[in-house]
Design a protein around this motif. Structure first.
Motif, mmCIF file in Angstrom:
data_model
loop_
_atom_site.group_PDB
_atom_site.id
_atom_site.type_symbol
_atom_site.label_atom_id
_atom_site.label_comp_id
_atom_site.label_asym_id
_atom_site.label_seq_id
_atom_site.Cartn_x
_atom_site.Cartn_y
_atom_site.Cartn_z
ATOM 1 N N LYS A 1 9.606 -5.408 4.047
ATOM 2 C CA LYS A 1 8.900 -5.820 2.829
ATOM 3 C C LYS A 1 8.451 -7.269 2.927
ATOM 4 N N SER B 1 5.572 -7.486 5.319
ATOM 5 C CA SER B 1 4.402 -6.760 4.804
ATOM 6 C C SER B 1 3.630 -7.581 3.790
ATOM 7 N N LYS C 1 5.412 1.086 2.511
ATOM 8 C CA LYS C 1 4.893 1.746 1.316
ATOM 9 C C LYS C 1 5.961 1.664 0.237
ATOM 10 N N SER C 2 5.729 0.824 -0.761
ATOM 11 C CA SER C 2 6.718 0.619 -1.822
ATOM 12 C C SER C 2 6.018 0.037 -3.043
ATOM 13 N N THR D 1 4.839 -3.749 -2.348
ATOM 14 C CA THR D 1 3.633 -3.902 -1.540
ATOM 15 C C THR D 1 2.412 -3.317 -2.249
ATOM 16 N N GLN D 2 2.622 -2.271 -3.054
ATOM 17 C CA GLN D 2 1.496 -1.668 -3.754
ATOM 18 C C GLN D 2 0.916 -2.619 -4.797
ATOM 19 N N ARG E 1 -7.335 3.219 5.425
ATOM 20 C CA ARG E 1 -6.101 3.780 5.970
ATOM 21 C C ARG E 1 -6.420 4.718 7.134
ATOM 22 N N ASN F 1 0.826 4.627 7.816
ATOM 23 C CA ASN F 1 0.950 3.343 7.115
ATOM 24 C C ASN F 1 0.239 2.238 7.893
ATOM 25 N N TYR G 1 -3.407 0.252 8.497
ATOM 26 C CA TYR G 1 -4.615 -0.043 7.739
ATOM 27 C C TYR G 1 -5.520 -1.025 8.468
#
Length: 428
Positions: free
Chosen positions: A23, A26, A47-48, A51-52, A67, A72, A74
């Motif tokens: 995290k 990221s 992906k959490s 991060t979103q 994507r 995951n 990008y």
């Protein structure tokens, strides 16, 4: 998943885990990619929820995310730091501390009219030291509700200069300043007052900035950052597996005395401070094996220790759980910054550990744990804190445990309980 999750006693564990992306890395590289003009390819983005919130905000500013298939990975296309100028909007960031702090600083680079807000807990997470530092650099920021806490009204105006900041509260404040300072009009000198907490996170920030083309000069108690620079995208960057998430599976292996293999992180080359948690495991009596892209451990005899865990505040919570299964007292020191996390973790961990049957002493910056011969089943309040939910799932290795609000793990590891079930006899 329901509002509660009951995990019956787990008799054996075995298997392997592919770790999700870090995290901390990221969200840093997402922001650095957005500040770079051109294309960046990021692999293994976590992906959490946290991060979103960052990705959603960057998309609103005009950053394009493409994507690759259903992975995951990008391709990120941005116009650089100009995207943080001339913006008027309200932005909601949930309880994503890394996003709130770094974006607060980023929006100070231009001339804006922005309101940053979040969940109720975010409105009780202090941010005053960062705001004071940004104002010293020319930023125009006002508190909309409680002084020194979000929500914030940001008008921008940061130009750099001489800035003083306390180093003993949160490393995220300094990280935010470091990331924006190369883009300021003037040179910036950041003077650190008091001892710097969670230093490995600052080291991580500096290493990532260097990968994106910016070097920072460090001397004793200050950082010098030349102004009017530009970030340069590294074209491709692979985000290593999350070392904090690894700690739960390594602890499960240590507690149960069985091997679990973890893939996606090389502890010898990792830039995460929590990768050093394997050294803590060795000190309490585990046998550790690591090779290139995987690690696993096996229990010997766990023993309590007294240890300064300031450099690993997240993994320190896992050590607290291990203290329940160790011989002797575990004393976790220099963890004041637990109090400014997703919840007051010193209070929360003390209360929930008491439910399990341990003898606990909670100090202003330490936690004392004396295990009981009998570990009790309990209903665990998670305080909407992902790390408390993941930590206390480990109690199921000896006793049934009930976790309230298990979905709070979505903040950093949405598939945690699915992965945990794969290495145990526990089924969702």
């Amino acid at each position: 998943m329901n509002k509660i999750l009951k995990i019956n006693q787990i008799k054996k564990i075995n298997g392997f885990i592919y770790l999700p992306g870090s995290k901390s890395i990221s969200n840093r590289v997402l922001l650095l990619s957005a500040m770079s003009n051109g294309k960046t390819y990021l692999k293994n983005i976590l992906k959490s929820d946290d991060t979103q919130y960052m990705i959603n905000t960057l998309k609103i500013l005009g950053v394009k995310f493409k994507r690759k298939n259903n992975t995951n990975n990008y391709k990120i296309i941005s116009k650089g730091d100009s995207i943080f100028n001339n913006i008027k909007m309200n932005i909601f960031l949930g309880n994503a501390g890394t996003a709130m702090r770094s974006l607060t600083a980023a929006f100070c680079l231009g001339l804006n009219d922005i309101i940053l807000t979040g969940e109720d807990r975010m409105k009780n997470r202090p941010i005053g030291h960062l705001i004071d530092a940004l104002i010293q650099g020319g930023a125009n920021i006002k508190y909309l509700e409680k002084i020194k806490y979000p929500p914030l009204h940001i008008r921008g105006g940061f130009i750099g200069g001489n800035i003083n900041i306390n180093g003993n509260i949160s490393s995220q404040f300094l990280t935010s300043l470091l990331i924006i300072s190369p883009l300021a009009k003037n040179n910036t000198i950041i003077f650190i007052k008091n001892k710097l907490v969670s230093k490995p996170y600052i080291d991580m920030t500096l290493k990532l900035m260097k990968i994106f083309g910016i070097s920072v000069k460090i001397k004793n108690n200050y950082f010098f950052i030349k102004g009017n620079q530009k970030y340069i995208a590294p074209k491709k960057y692979l985000i290593e597996g999350d070392a904090s998430s690894a700690s739960y599976f390594l602890a499960a292996s240590a507690i149960k005395g069985k091997s679990i293999s973890l893939y996606g992180i090389n502890v010898e080359k990792s830039i995460q401070g929590d990768s050093k948690f394997i050294n803590v495991l060795k000190k309490i009596g585990t046998l550790i094996y690591n090779n290139n892209n995987f690690i696993y451990c096996k229990k010997n005899i766990l023993r309590g220790i007294s240890l300064d865990m300031n450099d690993m505040p997240d993994a320190a919570m896992t050590l607290a759980i291990l203290g329940l299964f160790s011989k002797g007292i575990t004393n976790i020191l220099n963890i004041y910054n637990w109090r400014v996390k997703e919840t007051d973790r010193l209070y929360a961990m003390s209360k929930e550990l008491n439910k399990i049957g341990a003898k606990i002493k909670e100090g202003s910056n330490y936690l004392y744990i004396k295990p009981n011969n009998i570990i009790k089943s309990a209903i665990i309040d998670t305080y909407n804190d992902h790390r408390i939910a993941m930590c206390f799932s480990l109690i199921s290795l000896f006793k049934q445990i009930i976790i309230k609000n298990p979905k709070c793990v979505n903040k950093t590891f949405p598939n945690y309980f699915i992965e945990f079930s794969k290495i145990s006899s526990f089924y969702l």
